[in-house]
Write a protein that holds these residues in place. Structure first.
Motif, short mmCIF file in Angstrom:
data_model
loop_
_atom_site.label_atom_id
_atom_site.label_comp_id
_atom_site.label_asym_id
_atom_site.label_seq_id
_atom_site.Cartn_x
_atom_site.Cartn_y
_atom_site.Cartn_z
N GLY A 441 19.84 -39.38 -5.45
CA GLY A 441 20.92 -39.24 -6.40
C GLY A 441 21.82 -38.06 -6.07
O GLY A 441 21.40 -37.08 -5.45
N THR A 442 23.07 -38.16 -6.51
CA THR A 442 24.06 -37.10 -6.33
C THR A 442 24.56 -36.66 -7.69
O THR A 442 24.97 -37.49 -8.51
CB THR A 442 25.26 -37.60 -5.49
OG1 THR A 442 24.78 -38.03 -4.21
CG2 THR A 442 26.28 -36.48 -5.30
N LEU A 443 24.53 -35.36 -7.96
CA LEU A 443 24.99 -34.84 -9.23
C LEU A 443 26.51 -34.85 -9.29
O LEU A 443 27.18 -34.34 -8.40
CB LEU A 443 24.47 -33.42 -9.44
CG LEU A 443 24.89 -32.73 -10.73
CD1 LEU A 443 24.33 -33.46 -11.95
CD2 LEU A 443 24.44 -31.27 -10.73
N VAL A 444 27.04 -35.43 -10.35
CA VAL A 444 28.48 -35.42 -10.62
C VAL A 444 28.69 -34.45 -11.78
O VAL A 444 28.20 -34.68 -12.89
CB VAL A 444 28.99 -36.82 -10.99
CG1 VAL A 444 30.48 -36.76 -11.33
CG2 VAL A 444 28.74 -37.80 -9.85
N GLY A 445 29.42 -33.35 -11.53
CA GLY A 445 29.57 -32.32 -12.54
C GLY A 445 28.49 -31.26 -12.39
O GLY A 445 27.92 -31.09 -11.30
N THR A 446 28.21 -30.56 -13.44
CA THR A 446 27.18 -29.51 -13.41
C THR A 446 26.05 -29.87 -14.36
O THR A 446 26.25 -30.56 -15.36
CB THR A 446 27.77 -28.15 -13.81
OG1 THR A 446 28.30 -28.23 -15.14
CG2 THR A 446 28.87 -27.73 -12.83
N ALA A 447 24.87 -29.38 -14.03
CA ALA A 447 23.70 -29.67 -14.85
C ALA A 447 22.73 -28.51 -14.73
O ALA A 447 22.83 -27.67 -13.82
CB ALA A 447 23.03 -30.96 -14.41
N GLY A 448 21.79 -28.46 -15.65
CA GLY A 448 20.78 -27.43 -15.63
C GLY A 448 19.39 -28.03 -15.61
O GLY A 448 19.22 -29.25 -15.58
N ALA A 449 18.40 -27.16 -15.61
CA ALA A 449 17.01 -27.59 -15.66
C ALA A 449 16.42 -27.27 -17.02
O ALA A 449 16.76 -26.27 -17.65
CB ALA A 449 16.20 -26.90 -14.57
N ALA A 450 15.56 -28.16 -17.49
CA ALA A 450 14.88 -27.97 -18.77
C ALA A 450 13.40 -28.24 -18.57
O ALA A 450 12.99 -28.81 -17.55
CB ALA A 450 15.45 -28.89 -19.84
N SER A 451 12.58 -27.85 -19.52
CA SER A 451 11.16 -28.17 -19.49
C SER A 451 11.00 -29.65 -19.81
O SER A 451 11.48 -30.12 -20.85
CB SER A 451 10.40 -27.31 -20.50
OG SER A 451 9.03 -27.64 -20.50
N GLY A 452 10.33 -30.39 -18.93
CA GLY A 452 10.22 -31.83 -19.11
C GLY A 452 8.83 -32.27 -19.49
O GLY A 452 7.96 -31.46 -19.82
N VAL A 453 8.58 -33.56 -19.42
CA VAL A 453 7.26 -34.10 -19.74
C VAL A 453 6.31 -33.95 -18.57
O VAL A 453 5.09 -34.01 -18.74
CB VAL A 453 7.34 -35.58 -20.17
CG1 VAL A 453 8.11 -35.73 -21.45
CG2 VAL A 453 7.93 -36.43 -19.07
N ALA A 454 6.85 -33.79 -17.36
CA ALA A 454 6.04 -33.56 -16.16
C ALA A 454 6.82 -32.61 -15.27
O ALA A 454 7.62 -33.04 -14.44
CB ALA A 454 5.73 -34.87 -15.45
N GLY A 455 6.64 -31.33 -15.48
CA GLY A 455 7.41 -30.35 -14.71
C GLY A 455 8.79 -30.15 -15.30
O GLY A 455 8.96 -30.05 -16.52
N LYS A 456 9.81 -30.14 -14.41
CA LYS A 456 11.18 -29.91 -14.86
C LYS A 456 11.87 -31.21 -15.25
O LYS A 456 11.47 -32.30 -14.84
CB LYS A 456 11.97 -29.22 -13.75
CG LYS A 456 11.47 -27.83 -13.40
CD LYS A 456 12.28 -27.23 -12.26
CE LYS A 456 11.75 -25.85 -11.87
NZ LYS A 456 12.52 -25.28 -10.73
N ALA A 457 12.94 -31.07 -16.04
CA ALA A 457 13.76 -32.20 -16.45
C ALA A 457 15.22 -31.88 -16.15
O ALA A 457 15.60 -30.72 -15.95
CB ALA A 457 13.58 -32.48 -17.94
N LEU A 458 16.06 -32.91 -16.12
CA LEU A 458 17.49 -32.77 -15.91
C LEU A 458 18.17 -32.54 -17.25
O LEU A 458 18.04 -33.36 -18.16
CB LEU A 458 18.05 -34.02 -15.24
CG LEU A 458 19.57 -34.09 -15.08
CD1 LEU A 458 20.06 -33.03 -14.10
CD2 LEU A 458 19.99 -35.49 -14.61
N SER A 459 18.91 -31.43 -17.39
CA SER A 459 19.62 -31.11 -18.62
C SER A 459 21.11 -31.38 -18.42
O SER A 459 21.74 -30.83 -17.52
CB SER A 459 19.40 -29.64 -18.98
OG SER A 459 20.11 -29.30 -20.16
#
Length: 753
Positions: A441-459
């Motif tokens: 996948g390629t990120l379009v725009g900006t995003a952050g990291a959040a605490s997910g259900v298994a490690g990190k999540a896409l915010s």
């Protein structure tokens, strides 16, 4: 069946997963998976501990009981109507055969012998017909009562809860007796006894702690076991013995960790607090034991009676986690098969159990298992099995009514690899595809990291998303993922978008498959909540599309068009505001079981709350229904564990508790007519409402977990459901009337069968 979506928010997940370890002889290991998706296991009853590497992404395997394949493993041939086996142990001997040793008797007052069944095949069970000094087998190969134990006066001693382990070329059998320090069996004491056998056939045994026999009842008592650091309110000094029978110190369970330490988990009760415990002792040789504390304590909200209610403890290790299984029973029919599985990274501390039957935040609960005193066994091929037993015919499993039953355990990876086209774990940029198919996948725009259900999540903040090369889905498929929206989910909060104009997004909180200009193709009957992790799956099997929320099907309909998935977290109306995690794309339809395993393993691994609808107290189940045939028991409104369902009998709504009708409405439901049906429970009293009027009352306080809506054990509803309500509080008559008046005439078309 058609379900319409105007219902209140709810959370639910199927009750199917199980985590465990087996008893086995000698060194053993799990087979390697084609992907790194195996957890590490420590084999409890092995000379050495074999492990595999834990999988990536925080995932692990989830074993499940094959409930339809139970077979009788052992059935002691004793006279009388109460023929049964209670606690038992299963181990492979040096003779290559399987050995089942268990409690034998016609009632708890005369359980003073162990039977011994020998089998050439574990599954399907093939008992042998040979006899021997220790094993006296009937013509059918099943075990008769053998190896009776006596005190110095010739009085038969209680023999309970055998547990076995293979170590240094011998097999050790640990069990509980009622022999006191004077060598007398008075039923006022509890003592750990240990037998040892180097006989490959397990026909002959010697005692680590010498006990009197019928042949020589005056044998002097020679204890070879000692303990230090023991709590004075539970054990007498310097011996694994207690005078408070039957309240403390029984049902030993033995486990050997990778560092060579033996750990003894045993049922106890604290004299200071009165609460049931599982105490733990440590040893390097099984002779000298050191008390290490209470590994588990029951809270007052758990099942507890005058004797300790933490029966049959069994511990194993997987990866970094230790698992403790125990049966939280009061000997009632309702709680006989109430086995709880807990997890901890500290083998000496599993915390406090509060009576919960489902995982939740801050809890060590992994699962509730409908078995009693289970053993977990792995054969030479790597296949896993689980057992259960039928003390005094209380088992719900027919094959265990008079003994021990066994069935297979199917280990499904938490992320099935068959048909996997893309897997986005969102652990780091760039968003690589963990499936190995290269659909990065390629990120379009900006995003952050959040605490997910298994490690990190896409915010995501509402203006960014993940772009992928189109994945073409022309036949069966599954797209699933975890979503956590910052606001009430709307049409801009989507899991995915296709170049064909289709979205999986939300309508006022209700997940839907949106077809662009053609409108809603499918919409869930139940909504999801903001600021809460929720698992959503969309499947298509043979042209039939389904939506699942936390493992439960909430919508179904027909759709045969091709899809080309090209964005994640984006819809035709905008981009998601919130977080995404563990998104998968398959070119096949996952089963309900696979979907449940997928969501459950992620949540348990990370400690995320998995909100399944566990009904242990008050509740309300309600829905508008329009059945296109004469309503019958095949028209399921709600279905749960233990055979509980809300359906119809002679057109009358009823709640069936798995054994009998708990409540039936006084009024009937006509076909092809919209009718509102509700069932409430308040302090054990059931009330059924038809179109807002209370038409029947009953009583039932049993626990269950809701697992299906619109279909169940008796069939599938033929017609339409609308405005489904599931709550863990009882609505009163006025609230039911308000519900009827507010929702009448405002259905959304969702699914039809």
């Amino acid at each position: 069946m058609k379900i319409n979506a105007m219902g209140k928010q709810w959370w639910l997940s199927a009750f199917v997963s199980l985590s465990l370890l087996a008893a086995c002889d000698g060194e053993s290991s799990l087979s390697e998976s084609s992907v790194a998706a195996h957890a590490a296991y420590a084999l409890q009853q092995a000379n050495a501990v074999a492990t595999n590497n834990p999988p990536s992404g925080g995932q692990f395997e989830v074993p499940t009981i094959d409930a339809g394949s139970w077979k009788t493993l052992a059935s002691p041939t004793i006279p009388g109507p109460l023929q049964y086996s209670n606690d038992h142990t299963v181990i492979k001997g040096g003779d290559g055969n399987w050995h089942v040793i268990g409690i034998n008797g016609g009632g708890s007052g005369n359980e003073n012998a162990f039977y011994h069944t020998i089998l050439s095949s574990l599954y399907p069970p093939v008992p042998m017909s040979n006899t021997g000094a220790y094993s006296k087998l009937g013509a059918n190969g099943q075990g008769a009562p053998v190896a009776q134990f006596y005190d110095k006066k010739g009085t038969a001693c209680t023999a309970w809860a055998p547990s076995s382990i293979s170590y240094n070329g011998a097999i050790y059998l640990l069990y509980h007796s009622d022999r006191d320090n004077n060598g007398n069996c008075t039923r006022q004491a509890s003592r750990l006894e240990i037998l040892k056998s180097t006989d490959p056939t397990l026909q002959t045994w010697t005692s680590v702690s010498t006990y009197p026999t019928q042949a020589s009842p005056n044998t002097s008592l020679q204890m070879g076991i000692s303990v230090s650091g023991t709590p004075t309110d539970e054990l007498n000094a310097n011996s694994l013995y207690n005078t408070g029978w039957p309240n403390e110190f029984r049902d030993p369970g033995i486990f050997r960790d990778a560092d060579g330490t033996f750990l003894l988990y045993i049922v106890a009760r604290s004299a200071a607090t009165g609460h049931s415990l599982v105490n733990v002792y440590q040893s390097t040789d099984m002779l000298k034991w050191t008390y290490a504390g209470a590994a588990l304590t029951l809270a007052s909200s758990a099942v507890e009676v005058s004797w300790a209610s933490t029966e049959s403890p069994f511990v194993f290790k997987r990866g970094d986690w230790y698992y403790l299984s125990f049966t939280n029973t009061d000997s009632s029919q309702a709680n006989y098969e109430n086995t709880i599985l807990l997890r901890s990274k500290d083998r000496l501390n599993f915390g406090i159990y509060d009576g919960s039957s489902v995982p939740k935040s801050g809890s060590n609960v992994v699962e509730r298992l409908k078995v009693h005193a289970p053993e977990y066994v792995q054969d030479d091929t790597g296949q896993w099995y689980i057992t259960t037993c039928g003390w005094q015919n209380m088992s719900s499993i027919a094959q265990a009514q008079h003994g021990v039953a066994i069935t297979k355990l199917q280990f499904a990876s938490s992320v099935p690899t068959d048909g996997l086209q893309a897997w986005y774990a969102f652990e780091a940029l760039p968003f690589s595809d963990s499936s190995g198919k290269g659909n990065n996948g390629t990120l379009v725009g900006t995003a952050g990291a959040a605490s997910g259900v298994a490690g990190k999540a896409l915010s995501l903040s509402g203006s960014s998303y993940v772009s992928i090369a189109p994945i073409s889905l022309t036949a069966d498929f599954t797209i699933d993922g975890w979503v956590n929206t910052a606001n009430v989910p709307s049409n801009s909060d989507g899991l995915f978008h296709t170049s064909d104009g289709y979205d999986l997004n939300f309508y006022n909180g209700y997940p839907r498959f949106y077809g662009g200009p053609s409108g809603d193709v499918l919409i869930s009957s139940l909504a999801v909540q903001k600021n809460t992790w929720t698992h959503i799956a969309l499947t298509r099997a043979g042209g039939v599309m389904s939506i699942y929320i936390n493992g439960i099907k909430t919508a179904q309909g027909n759709f045969s068009g091709a899809l080309n998935v090209n964005t994640i977290g984006h819809t035709v109306a905008g981009s998601l505001t919130g977080a995404l995690d563990e998104v998968h794309v398959y070119n096949r339809a996952l089963s309900t079981l696979e979907i449940t395993n997928l969501l459950q393993s992620s949540a348990v691994q990370s400690g995320t709350a998995v909100k399944r609808y566990a009904m242990s107290g008050d509740f309300t189940l309600a829905s508008w229904v329009n059945i296109t045939r004469t309503p019958s028991n095949s028209d399921e409104l709600f279905f749960g564990t233990g055979g509980m369902d809300v359906n119809f009998y002679a057109r009358q709504p009823r709640l069936y508790n798995g054994a009998a009708d708990a409540v039936t409405a006084g009024g009937s439901v006509a076909p092809n007519t919209w009718t509102h049906v509700a069932v409430t429970r308040r302090s054990g009293t059931l009330t059924v409402y038809v179109n807002g009027a209370a038409t029947g009352n009953g009583s039932w306080a049993g626990p269950f977990e809701l697992t299906q809506i619109g279909e169940g054990g008796h069939g599938t509803l033929q017609g339409t459901l609308s405005n489904v309500q599931v709550q863990t509080q009882p609505l009163d008559a006025g609230q039911i009337a308000t519900l009827v008046n507010q929702s009448q005439g405002t259905p959304h078309t969702a699914w039809l069968r």
